[in-house]
Design an enzyme around this catalytic site. Sequence first.
Site, PDB file in Angstrom:
ATOM      1  N   TYR A  25       0.846  -1.207   0.000  1.00  0.00           N
ATOM      2  CA  TYR A  25       0.000   0.000   0.000  1.00  0.00           C
ATOM      3  C   TYR A  25       0.879   1.254   0.000  1.00  0.00           C
ATOM      4  O   TYR A  25       1.785   1.368   0.820  1.00  0.00           O
ATOM      5  CB  TYR A  25      -0.930  -0.004   1.218  1.00  0.00           C
ATOM      6  CG  TYR A  25      -1.722   1.272   1.336  1.00  0.00           C
ATOM      7  CD1 TYR A  25      -2.622   1.625   0.340  1.00  0.00           C
ATOM      8  CD2 TYR A  25      -1.555   2.131   2.423  1.00  0.00           C
ATOM      9  CE1 TYR A  25      -3.339   2.818   0.418  1.00  0.00           C
ATOM     10  CE2 TYR A  25      -2.265   3.319   2.513  1.00  0.00           C
ATOM     11  CZ  TYR A  25      -3.162   3.655   1.513  1.00  0.00           C
ATOM     12  OH  TYR A  25      -3.862   4.822   1.595  1.00  0.00           O
ATOM     13  N   ASP A  34      10.532  -6.098  -0.285  1.00  0.00           N
ATOM     14  CA  ASP A  34      10.777  -6.708  -1.598  1.00  0.00           C
ATOM     15  C   ASP A  34      11.867  -7.778  -1.489  1.00  0.00           C
ATOM     16  O   ASP A  34      11.793  -8.830  -2.133  1.00  0.00           O
ATOM     17  CB  ASP A  34      11.203  -5.645  -2.610  1.00  0.00           C
ATOM     18  CG  ASP A  34      10.197  -4.512  -2.706  1.00  0.00           C
ATOM     19  OD1 ASP A  34       8.994  -4.785  -2.539  1.00  0.00           O
ATOM     20  OD2 ASP A  34      10.612  -3.369  -2.934  1.00  0.00           O
TER      21      ASP A  34
HETATM   22  O1  KDG Z   1       9.328  -1.270  -2.007  1.00  0.00           O
HETATM   23  C1  KDG Z   1      10.308  -0.304  -2.309  1.00  0.00           C
HETATM   24  C2  KDG Z   1       9.618   0.671  -3.188  1.00  0.00           C
HETATM   25  O2  KDG Z   1       8.841   1.516  -2.401  1.00  0.00           O
HETATM   26  C3  KDG Z   1      10.490   1.552  -4.002  1.00  0.00           C
HETATM   27  O3  KDG Z   1      11.529   0.853  -4.629  1.00  0.00           O
HETATM   28  C4  KDG Z   1       9.719   2.406  -4.956  1.00  0.00           C
HETATM   29  O4  KDG Z   1       8.145   1.046  -6.083  1.00  0.00           O
HETATM   30  C5  KDG Z   1       8.338   1.970  -5.364  1.00  0.00           C
HETATM   31  C6  KDG Z   1       7.185   2.727  -4.850  1.00  0.00           C
HETATM   32  O5  KDG Z   1       6.244   2.921  -5.599  1.00  0.00           O
HETATM   33  O6  KDG Z   1       7.194   3.132  -3.698  1.00  0.00           O
END
Ligand code: KDG
Length: 314
Positions: free
Chosen positions: A167, A257
């Site tokens: 989210y 991730d």
């Molecule tokens: O989960 C890490 C991500 O927040 C970052 O790499 C950037 O995909 C991203 C986002 O939309 O926040």
Amino acid sequence: RVDLVTLGETMGLVAATDTGSFTVGAPARVSFGGAETNVAIGVSRLGHRAAWIGRLGDDPLGLLIASALRGEGVDVSRVTFETEVPTGLMLRERRTADRVRVSYYRRGLAGSRLAPDDVDPELVRAARLLHVSGITPALSPSARAAVHRAVEIARDAGVLVSFDLNYRAALWSPAEAGAELATLVERADLVFAGEDEAALVVGEGSVAHLAKGLASRGPTQVVIKRGGDGAYALIDGEVVTSPALPVTLVDPVGAGDAFVAGYLSALLDGLSPADRLRRGNVCGAFSVSVSGDWEGLPRRRELATLDSAENVAR
Ligand code: KDG
Ligand code: ADP
């Protein structure tokens, strides 16, 4: 034929290296990040074949991202380059020693132009896993449709669908997100969520309540990521927990991730639920101890590095 297919938006990143607000001349590091490419890089470093579908701008950031992904062994053959709009960008300040502030410049830009036709059905059908995140449906109607198209192709072909709720409050409201995330939970085999994210779908409650609530909607593997407390999972009806590894926290972004990459790689290796969680925690620990969204992700031969207190030159 690849093991994992994923899709989404990846953006350039300018991250301040000093603590405080951005100022003229402040030192910063140029990189890129995107939840799905973070997972693809992690899975690729662990020795599996990963492909990422997305749109980049035909500009310096787009080229930087494509070549870095290629260097990491991620299949970018389905990536397309937009000439009308640029690659999105994130500015990240380390506002205080332990508070990161991200500003997004992404609305309407290349990544959000992702559309159902970008999803190559043959690529998805031949994979073992499809991984999607709750960021992509928040980007645009066409990006949302692309996620649903990919999920539909995977389900029809018996390819496992993995979904990380992810989210992002900057992109949509809790109510809007809750409804869409619930729909995707129902179509997924594996679901990853933080406690707050799970609560958007099933309402507040204990971690057991959250996991049960998500599992009751269909997925057979539900993993609640709990930061420094590790992970709690409900896998084929069994509760499995695994502690985080003790490490020095340097940069919390990307830990989720990394966890997903570790878990999915262990699943591809046929490991037990406990070993999947363990590898997720190991990758999460690597990620939080190195600055950058994906730079700290381990290679396969490095997985045992944190088990020993010794510094080994190898
Ligand atoms: O989960 C890490 C991500 O927040 C970052 O790499 C950037 O995909 C991203 C986002 O939309 O926040
Ligand atoms: P997200 O980035 O999605 O908010 P979490 O903060 O829950 O995800 O972190 C994901 C995983 O990263 C955790 O389950 C854990 O394995 C690892 N992790 C996060 N924070 C720490 C920490 N302080 N120490 C060790 N491992 C951590």
